[in-house]
Design an enzyme around this catalytic site. Structure first.
Site, PDB file in Angstrom:
ATOM      1  N   ASP A  88       0.672  -1.165   0.022  1.00  0.00           N
ATOM      2  CA  ASP A  88      -0.162   0.089   0.127  1.00  0.00           C
ATOM      3  C   ASP A  88       0.654   1.320   0.036  1.00  0.00           C
ATOM      4  OD1 ASP A  88       1.068  -0.167   2.635  1.00  0.00           O
ATOM      5  OD2 ASP A  88      -0.881  -0.871   3.595  1.00  0.00           O
ATOM      6  N   ASN A 159      -7.383  -2.231  14.239  1.00  0.00           N
ATOM      7  CA  ASN A 159      -8.679  -2.625  13.913  1.00  0.00           C
ATOM      8  C   ASN A 159      -8.790  -3.840  12.813  1.00  0.00           C
ATOM      9  OD1 ASN A 159      -7.562  -1.817  11.374  1.00  0.00           O
ATOM     10  ND2 ASN A 159      -8.823  -0.066  11.069  1.00  0.00           N
ATOM     11  N   HIS A 161      -7.172  -4.465  10.140  1.00  0.00           N
ATOM     12  CA  HIS A 161      -6.738  -4.255   8.768  1.00  0.00           C
ATOM     13  C   HIS A 161      -5.477  -5.041   8.401  1.00  0.00           C
ATOM     14  CE1 HIS A 161      -4.415  -0.146   9.030  1.00  0.00           C
ATOM     15  NE2 HIS A 161      -3.363  -1.155   9.131  1.00  0.00           N
ATOM     16  N   GLU A 166      -9.563  -2.006   5.230  1.00  0.00           N
ATOM     17  CA  GLU A 166     -10.147  -1.784   6.476  1.00  0.00           C
ATOM     18  C   GLU A 166     -11.269  -2.373   6.803  1.00  0.00           C
ATOM     19  OE1 GLU A 166      -8.224  -0.056   8.330  1.00  0.00           O
ATOM     20  OE2 GLU A 166      -7.652   2.001   7.552  1.00  0.00           O
TER      21      GLU A 166
END
Ligand code: GLP
Length: 265
Positions: A88, A159, A161, A166
């Protein structure tokens, strides 16, 4: 227990396809991950083949790359046959910005090993808005043209990810523009000098891109990852925790230190 884990692992457990190796320290977990990467690189080189690695950023990856640099210097580990695709990149962001993942990868790894920079790929933080979709399709095509990912290295966000997939990310997702979750932006705030400076968007490989890798190695360290590690390893597969999609992959190793493993059943 696999060979790479044998000497330092405190304990291992197998849950539904995910092998979790628990190490006495974060450094040992990072060293084990580095050995996995090195074995994959060398195995391919011995057969005269290119090795295609999916790479990750984040603080957890730094120690893994330090081990790889040491292996390059002391053990002759060569990256001459290696092609890389990073997960990413923030968008928009200049490649020269201190927070850019391109810069991170060169400073933390590529500048210190014998990789050909032409074989390094990251999503672009500077593609024009109307060219992002085409850029993402080209990124996927480049991975396929390279022969697919032999090994994908992953960290995990608090979280759940993976890359910047996400909560809510679909199993079928491919490289695309994504909106960053508030927890992700909060965790990046330190790097950017405040949450308001963290880009709202990024370009990330998708869940399907990650799961297409032939082997997946995840490293998660520290007590702040304990709750999400538990959900990933022991919980049901759900888009709410994208890391749970790893249960659908046949060859996943998760390397943990004891604090990160402390909430596993
Ligand atoms: C960022 C990256 C992820 C990485 C995560 C964890 O969000 N995009 O790929 O897994 O950070 O970072 P850390 O290792 O610093 O906890």
């Amino acid at each position: 227990m696999t060979q790479t884990m044998e000497s330092v692992m405190v304990e291992d457990r197998q849950a539904d396809g995910i092998l979790a190796g628990i190490f006495a320290s974060g450094d040992e977990a990072q060293a084990a991950a580095a050995r996995r990467l090195a074995e994959t690189i060398r195995g391919k080189a011995e057969r005269g083949k290119k090795c295609v690695l999916g790479l990750a950023t984040g603080s957890t990856a730094v120690g893994i790359y330090q081990h790889l640099i040491r292996m390059h210097r002391e053990e002759g580990l060569s990256f001459a046959n290696v092609t890389t695709f990073n997960l990413d990149e923030y968008y928009p962001l200049e490649p020269t910005d201190v927070q850019s993942y391109r810069r991170f990868m060169f400073e933390r790894l590529f500048d210190h090993v014998d990789i050909d920079p032409a074989n390094v790929h990251l999503p672009s933080g500077t593609a024009a808005v109307d060219e992002v979709t085409a850029h993402c399709a080209e990124y996927e095509a480049a991975i396929a043209a390279a022969g697919g990912l032999d090994l994908q290295l992953l960290g995990i966000g608090r979280n759940g990810h993976i890359g910047f997939n996400e909560p809510g990310a679909e199993a079928s997702s491919r490289t695309r523009m994504v909106h960053l979750h508030p927890v992700t932006r909060e965790d990046a705030a330190g790097d950017f000098g405040g949450i308001n400076n963290v880009p709202a968007t990024a370009i990330s490989m998708g869940v399907a891109t990650i799961l297409s890798a032939r082997q997946i190695v995840m490293v998660a360290l520290g007590a702040k990852k304990a709750a999400i590690v538990r959900q990933m390893v022991d919980g049901p597969v759900t888009p709410d925790v994208p890391a749970t999609y790893l249960h659908r992959h046949p060859n996943v190793a998760v390397f943990l230190d004891e604090p990160a493993a402390s909430q596993l059943r």
